[in-house]
Design a protein around this motif. Structure first.
Motif, PDB file in Angstrom:
ATOM      1  N   MET A  59      16.514 -43.226  50.678  1.00  0.00           N
ATOM      2  CA  MET A  59      15.814 -44.320  50.009  1.00  0.00           C
ATOM      3  C   MET A  59      16.692 -44.956  48.933  1.00  0.00           C
ATOM      4  SD  MET A  59      12.823 -44.762  51.381  1.00  0.00           S
ATOM      5  CE  MET A  59      12.094 -45.792  50.123  1.00  0.00           C
ATOM      6  N   ARG A 111       8.339 -48.962  49.655  1.00  0.00           N
ATOM      7  CA  ARG A 111       9.136 -47.735  49.576  1.00  0.00           C
ATOM      8  C   ARG A 111       8.297 -46.511  49.955  1.00  0.00           C
ATOM      9  NH1 ARG A 111      11.645 -48.431  43.505  1.00  0.00           N
ATOM     10  NH2 ARG A 111      12.113 -50.653  43.643  1.00  0.00           N
ATOM     11  N   ALA A 165       9.066 -43.985  52.986  1.00  0.00           N
ATOM     12  CA  ALA A 165       9.290 -42.559  52.736  1.00  0.00           C
ATOM     13  C   ALA A 165       8.317 -41.713  53.553  1.00  0.00           C
ATOM     14  CB  ALA A 165       9.137 -42.256  51.251  1.00  0.00           C
TER      15      ALA A 165
END
Length: 343
Positions: free
Chosen positions: A278, A257, A261
């Motif tokens: 996200m 993640r 990002a």
């Protein structure tokens, strides 16, 4: 020996760890606030929001009742986001018993207090640190649920607690577990590598290539170790699974993640839009704020963290941040490594 294990909460990592526990023959009860999610897990044996396309072990049950989850449990696995950890632990307290152990797998800090997750849990459950363990290491939920070979570390100040946790998770087919007594080092490594993963994603988003990312990982590890050693962690921990291992996997995988990002930020997508896309917690953003404060508190130079803090919270252009890193005063690498107590 099969035991009951309560898991909090039903995100991707909590669900993946539940799968390992169930594969090992344990009775697994996952707690969630979401009634629809509990129904899905119980009736369809899936958790599509967090692990799409995955069939969950039929032995995993879900509940919205904290009491039902914890009643008779030998261990509580806590995988709540760092921002929710204190609240979840406080809700657990009325049902906590003296024979339970708590194992957390959350990589972050409480930004208001700068406390690690084990400290938050200890304060809320009013238990000794010897009954708390932390699970960390290179381990994507998406791969663990597919039974891809994975190796992690479980740390506790009590080797007995660490070994109890090791016994719960150890699976000879695909999930290998080592023990460690350096809780501080394991927690710091797991949290701080998310900052470097954000930076790696940002670098990739800017199109800077493999050379830049390799340098970022290398210097990032030195940065993590400098702070960790200053805070009292064992240097060797940062060369192990919680350190190098987790850093590499989080900085190089599209499952990450934090990498995703960072990549979007590097492509010029505004941070609020990145977080909306996200749909899950990006721990590295909160951790950057906490680490920036810790670097000042412990008087440790953390240039990557500093520049990311400027990008995330002060609106600095990512390219300018990279230029600032490249333009730092010339140094001797070996001298700097020696000063970091790596020898």
């Amino acid at each position: 020996m099969s035991v009951k294990v309560a898991v909090f909460v039903a995100g991707s990592w909590g669900t993946a760890l539940s799968q390992v526990l169930a594969d090992n023959g344990n009775e697994v009860v996952v707690w969630t606030r979401n009634e629809a999610q509990a129904l899905e897990i119980n009736e369809r044996h899936s958790n599509e929001k967090y692990l799409p396309g995955v069939s969950l072990h039929a032995g995993i049950r879900a509940t919205t009742s904290m009491e039902a989850a914890m009643n008779g449990a030998a261990a509580c696995i806590i995988v709540a986001p760092s921002a929710a950890m204190r609240q979840v632990a406080a809700q657990m307290k009325p049902f906590w018993t003296d024979d339970m152990i708590a194992i957390h797998a959350t990589k972050g800090f409480e930004t208001e207090t700068l406390e690690r997750m084990s400290q938050v849990i200890e304060e809320e459950l009013l238990c000794g640190e010897d009954r708390i363990a932390v699970l960390s290491g290179p381990s994507h939920a998406e791969e663990v649920v597919r039974q891809c070979p994975t190796t992690v570390v479980i740390a506790s100040t009590s080797i007995q607690t660490a070994e109890r946790a090791q016994d719960l998770f150890m699976n000879e087919s695909y999930f290998r577990v080592y023990t460690n007594t350096d809780v501080l080092g394991v927690e710091l490594a797991g949290a701080l590598k998310n900052i470097i993963a954000l930076g790696a994603g940002l670098s990739d988003g800017l199109g800077f290539g493999d050379n830049a990312k390799a340098a970022l990982l290398t210097r990032g590890l030195a940065e993590i170790a400098r702070l960790g050693v200053e805070m009292g962690a064992n240097t060797v921990t940062f060369a192990g699974l919680a350190g190098v291992g987790d850093l590499v996997v989080t900085c190089t995988s599209t499952h990450s993640r934090n990498w995703r990002a960072g990549s979007m930020i590097g492509q010029g997508i505004p941070i609020p839009e990145v977080l909306e896309r996200m749909g899950m917690v990006v721990e590295g953003i909160r951790t950057t704020k906490a680490a920036f404060k810790l670097s000042d508190q412990y008087h440790v130079q953390m240039p990557i963290t500093e520049q990311l803090h400027h990008v995330l919270f002060e609106g600095l252009d990512p390219k300018t941040a990279v230029e600032s890193l490249m333009g730092r005063v010339r140094k001797n690498e070996i001298e700097e490594v020696a000063k970091s107590n790596w020898t």
